[in-house]
Design an enzyme around this catalytic site. Sequence first.
Site, short mmCIF file in Angstrom:
data_model
loop_
_atom_site.label_atom_id
_atom_site.label_comp_id
_atom_site.label_asym_id
_atom_site.label_seq_id
_atom_site.Cartn_x
_atom_site.Cartn_y
_atom_site.Cartn_z
NE ARG A 44 33.16 12.88 -63.24
CZ ARG A 44 31.99 13.25 -62.73
NH1 ARG A 44 31.17 12.40 -62.12
NH2 ARG A 44 31.60 14.51 -62.81
N GLY A 45 34.63 14.55 -60.07
CA GLY A 45 33.69 15.57 -59.62
C GLY A 45 34.28 16.23 -58.38
CB ALA A 46 34.78 19.79 -57.52
NE ARG B 258 41.00 14.91 -62.68
CZ ARG B 258 39.75 15.07 -63.12
NH1 ARG B 258 38.72 14.62 -62.40
NH2 ARG B 258 39.51 15.67 -64.28
CD GLN C 149 33.41 13.47 -67.77
OE1 GLN C 149 33.19 13.71 -68.96
NE2 GLN C 149 34.60 13.68 -67.23
CG ASP D 219 36.01 20.93 -61.61
OD1 ASP D 219 35.14 21.05 -62.50
OD2 ASP D 219 36.31 19.85 -61.08
CG ASN E 141 31.98 22.94 -64.63
OD1 ASN E 141 32.21 22.16 -63.69
ND2 ASN E 141 30.97 22.75 -65.45
CE LYS E 142 35.09 17.42 -67.42
NZ LYS E 142 36.52 16.98 -67.40
O1 MRU Z 1 36.79 15.67 -65.00
P1 MRU Z 1 35.64 15.56 -64.05
O2 MRU Z 1 34.62 14.56 -64.46
O3 MRU Z 1 36.09 15.40 -62.61
O4 MRU Z 1 34.93 17.00 -64.14
C1 MRU Z 1 33.83 17.26 -63.31
C2 MRU Z 1 33.22 18.59 -63.55
O5 MRU Z 1 33.70 19.39 -64.32
C3 MRU Z 1 32.03 18.94 -62.69
O6 MRU Z 1 31.15 19.77 -63.38
C4 MRU Z 1 32.52 19.66 -61.42
O7 MRU Z 1 33.53 18.93 -60.78
C5 MRU Z 1 31.42 19.90 -60.47
S1 MRU Z 1 30.88 18.42 -59.71
C6 MRU Z 1 29.66 18.80 -58.60
#
Ligand code: MRU
Length: 321
Positions: A53-55, A87, A181, A222, A232-233
Site C-alpha cells: 500500500r501507499g501510492a 484501487r 497505518q 495519493d 490522501n488518507k
Molecule cells: O490506504 P493506503 O494505506 O494505501 O493509504 C496511503 C496513504 O494515504 C499515504 O499517505 C499516501 O499513499 C502517500 S504514501 C507515500
Amino acid sequence: MSAPPSRDLPPTIEWAGDHVRLVDQRRLPAELVVVEVRQVADLCELIGALAVRGAPALGAAGAMGVALAVVRGEDPAEAAAQLRATRPTAVNLAWGVDRALASADPVAEAVAIAAEDVATNRAIGVYGAPLLAAGARVLTHCNAGALACVGYGTALGVIRAAHEAGTPLHVWVDETRPLLQGARITAFELGWLGIAHTLLPDGAAGSLFRAGRVDAVVVGADRIAANGDVANKVGTFPLAVLAHHHGVPFYVAAPRSTHDPATPDGAAIVIEERDAEEVTMLGGTVVAPHGVAVYNPAFDVTPSALVTAYISEEGVERRRT
Ligand code: MRU
C-alpha cells in the site's frame, strides 16, 4: 551534532528475477515478513487487502504486475486492466502499470521504476528537510514512509532527511483509523530509525494544535489534481483545517508521479470506499452493533488553499491558489 547512521528496511517491494517479493504490511508491527508473489491475480488480491500500500509502492507494484504477466506468457493488457481496477485513488498505480505496458521491456521498466522511487524520495528529503526547524514537533498522518514506497519515504523521507542531517525533531503520529497505518507502520518505522515520536488517537490532534504543540504537518498524497487539491488518507483534510486555523504550515510531500494533470480538481478524484468491517471490527473483535450503517471512505480531499507547499523531487512549490 553528528548525523545518526542510516538504517534501511528491506525494500517494500522488489523484482526477484521472475517473481515479486514484498513486505506483507498487514502483519506489521508484530512481524516483518517478506512474501513471494508469482501470479497477477495474487498480486491484485494483496493490493486490495493492503498487504502492499501507499501510492509510490503501488506504482512499483502495478509495473511489476505487468512484468509478472510478461514472464508468465500472459496478456499484459489484461493484467494491466486487473491491476488498475484494484484501487482507484492513488494515481501512481495506473502510472506504474501504464509505464510498464508502454515499454518494450516491462520487466526492465518495473526494475527502473523501483530504483527511481528511492532516488526520488531521497531528493524529496533533501528539498523538504530545511523546512523543519531544530526542535520542530511534526505531525504526520497515515504512513508515507519507506513502507509506502519502495524505500526511504516521502513525508517520512522529509522527516528522516532532517533527522539524518542532525536536526532534532519530535514526530506526532496519528494512529489513522480504521486500519491504523500510523500506529502499525509509521510508529514502527520511526522506532526502527530511532526518531523520537508519540502516537495519538486521531481525535487528539485538535487539542495538540490548541495547546500550541504542533509546529508543522507533513503528509504524503495519493493524487494531486491540476489545481493542487490533494487526495490522501481520510483524516488528512481535518488536519489541514486545524493547521490553517492555528497558523501552522501544512506540507504535502509527493513525487511528480502523484501529480495528475488530467484530473482538474479534487471533485474529480475517485475516492475509494472500503468494507464496513474495517470499521465495525477491531483486531478481530466486533466493536459496533450488527448491521449498523457504515461510511468508510479510504481518502479525503484537502483543497489547495490549505496547502502551504508541495515538496517533490523537483523542489518546493508554494501554494497554487
Ligand atoms: O490506504 P493506503 O494505506 O494505501 O493509504 C496511503 C496513504 O494515504 C499515504 O499517505 C499516501 O499513499 C502517500 S504514501 C507515500
